[in-house]
Enzyme design. Structure first.
Site, short mmCIF file in Angstrom:
data_model
loop_
_atom_site.label_atom_id
_atom_site.label_comp_id
_atom_site.label_asym_id
_atom_site.label_seq_id
_atom_site.Cartn_x
_atom_site.Cartn_y
_atom_site.Cartn_z
N GLY A 20 -59.25 -45.36 15.55
CA GLY A 20 -60.58 -44.73 15.59
C GLY A 20 -61.05 -44.27 14.22
O GLY A 20 -60.26 -44.09 13.30
N ARG A 24 -66.58 -37.18 14.13
CA ARG A 24 -66.86 -35.76 13.93
C ARG A 24 -66.30 -35.20 12.62
O ARG A 24 -66.59 -34.07 12.25
CB ARG A 24 -66.33 -34.94 15.12
N ALA A 392 -43.62 -19.83 -33.45
CA ALA A 392 -44.94 -19.73 -32.83
C ALA A 392 -45.92 -20.66 -33.54
O ALA A 392 -45.90 -20.77 -34.76
CB ALA A 392 -45.43 -18.30 -32.90
N SER A 417 -42.86 -20.58 -38.16
CA SER A 417 -44.11 -20.47 -37.41
C SER A 417 -45.22 -21.29 -38.04
O SER A 417 -45.28 -21.45 -39.26
CB SER A 417 -44.56 -19.01 -37.36
#
Ligand code: UD1
Ligand code: CA
Length: 469
Positions: A20, A24, A392, A417
């Site tokens: 199907g 809906r 960092a 860093s």
């Protein structure tokens, strides 16, 4: 016991009706392709069927978007039958006759749009057949509108039923019956096929109703039994998106309950999403709003912070994943710490005890055991040995606008860093890179590399500028 043996001996064939469209849903996509609880509806039905029968004994009836439905069923060996025109549930079975009849045994019929059905219930249904021709699932509904109604036998103490009357064909009196047909059946295959050809499209809808089999088999002298389930929700079919959301909620809840029973702590479970194939070890704690998706496997004693998303990844024991962290298609070993606010895009390996801190992005990066990249870095196409420190702001420049290149960093290296590492590049074991360096050439082991302008001091310069005004 004897009956149990019979169940074990008689093979089971499962047919899943999924032809199907599901109007809906108001969708261009066939209903069974919509997702709930982390899978398409058809995948749920197939997963349940696979617990009853091997793939060669499972057959899916497809129609609308049959090719996509076939593709969504990923288990090899499962059979498909095409129902070009949907002329009713009985017709759906009849088009599969050639494939199904020779398989014999018990014929279990279910729908592709009922993802909540449990295999235990199907086992009880098979058991219910006993010496009769078949059994079907029913439930008492507060509002049975649209469902076939169950007409019971005269004797109210047995489970046998006489007929199913469809909504459109029911008398006002029959419409008051609250016991509804859930559309899930188990028939003795041989009897079913002996009489299936007797189904006629002689009803207001002009369809071949599978439900007619009850009366047909009874007329041939066979009994059909009803198995009434207490929780009708289990057998509910999805018809619209409201029901889809409800099924999603129930399926998610089921998965989380199982995890909790198995020893996983889940904080604010109503906010947490875990896909069905995910496994999580005991004593792991999952924070609110976390999502653990796909084929993720997570060990014991882990901690997943709030709002983190982990997908298709392998996470060892005692791993700590901070809040707001994203991990995809990556492997994280024992006792590593990731996040908060980290992103492991894909193809990463973070070894035992390594740290990946906030605003660090990894792509195809291998971070050795005990290494740390704690803040603000991009590490792509990178190999890093054990116990190295990535400062960092370190960026691996892995892309030259045309190709991707590798950065290889040895063990116990120190990357200062804000280093810019222009790949392809190799940094030896124990090497030091000065902060703020742009590194373009290989650095030998234990060397110091500085790649930045030397600092200049001009004494009194600022004061003189002020005087000038
Ligand atoms: C059917 C039952 C009804 C039951 C209800 C439970 C019949 C005649 N009626 O009604 O008694 O209460 O299920 O949900 O069986 N399908 C096909 N091919 C078709 C028709 C349907 O594959 O030609 C599939 C659909 O995709 C769906 C399932 O079968 O998954 C049920 O079909 P649907 O039309 O929804 O049946 P109902 O009218 O709900
Ligand atoms: Ca239906």
């Amino acid at each position: 016991m004897e009956r149990h043996n019979k169940l074990m001996q008689t093979p089971v064939t499962v047919v899943i009706l999924a032809a199907g469209l599901g109007t809906r849903m108001k969708s261009r996509k066939a209903k069974v392709l919509h997702r709930a609880g982390g899978r398409t509806l058809i995948e749920h039905a197939v997963a349940t069927a696979l617990q009853l029968a091997p793939p060669e004994r499972i057959c899916v009836v497809v129609g609308h978007q049959g090719d996509q439905v076939r593709a969504a069923v990923r288990t090899p060996g499962i059979g498909f039958v095409e129902q070009k025109e949907q002329k009713g549930t009985g017709h759906a079975l009849l088009v599969g006759r050639e494939v199904l009849e020779p398989l014999g045994g018990y014929l279990v019929i279910m729908y592709g749009d009922g993802p909540l059905l449990r295999v235990e219930t199907l086992r009880r249904l098979i058991d219910k057949v006993e010496d009769d021709a078949g059994a079907l699932l029913t439930a008492l509904l507060d509002d049975p509108t649209g469902y076939g109604r169950i007409i019971r036998g005269d004797a109210c103490d047995d489970d046998s039923i006489q007929a199913i009357v469809e909504q459109k064909a029911a008398t006002p009196e029959q419409l008051r019956i609250r016991e509804a047909n859930m559309g899930i059946y188990c028939y003795r295959s041989e009897l079913f096929w002996k009489h299936a050809g007797e189904i006629r499209a002689n009803n207001p809808a002009g369809e071949y109703y599978l439900t007619d089999m009850v009366e047909i088999l009874r007329a041939a002298g066979h009994g059909i039994r009803a198995l009434r389930i207490d929780d009708a929700r289990e057998a509910l079919g999805i018809n619209n998106r409201i029901e889809l959301a409800e099924a999603d909620r129930l399926l998610r809840e089921r998965k989380l309950r199982q995890l909790m029973l198995d020893g996983v702590t889940i904080e604010k479970p109503e906010t947490v999403t875990v896909d069905p194939d995910v496994s999580i070890g005991a004593d792991t704690i999952i924070g609110p709003f976390a999502q653990i998706l796909g084929k993720t496997r997570m060990g014991e004693d882990c901690r997943v912070g709030a709002c983190s998303i982990i997908e298709d990844s392998e996470i060892g024991d005692a791993v700590e994943i901070g809040p707001f962290t994203f991990v995809r298609a990556s492997q994280v070993e024992r006792a590593a710490q990731i996040g908060p606010f980290a992103r492991l895009r894909f193809g990463n390996l973070v070894e035992e005890g390594a740290h990946v801190g906030n605003f660090v992005e990894l792509k195809k990066a291998h971070l050795g055991a005990g290494s740390k990249a704690n803040h603000l870095a991009y590490l792509g196409d990178t190999e890093i040995g054990a116990r190295s420190n990535i400062g960092a702001g370190t960026i691996t420049c892995n892309y030259d606008g045309m190709h991707k290149h590798q950065t290889i960093i040895g063990k116990q290296a120190f990357v200062g860093s804000n280093s810019t590492l222009v790949a392809p590049l190799e940094i030896g074991d124990g090497a030091y890179l000065g902060a703020g360096s742009v590194i373009t050439d290989a650095v030998p082991p234990d060397a110091l590399a500085l790649g930045r302008a030397r600092q200049v001091i001009k004494p009194g310069w600022a004061a003189k500028r002020k005087q000038r005004g």
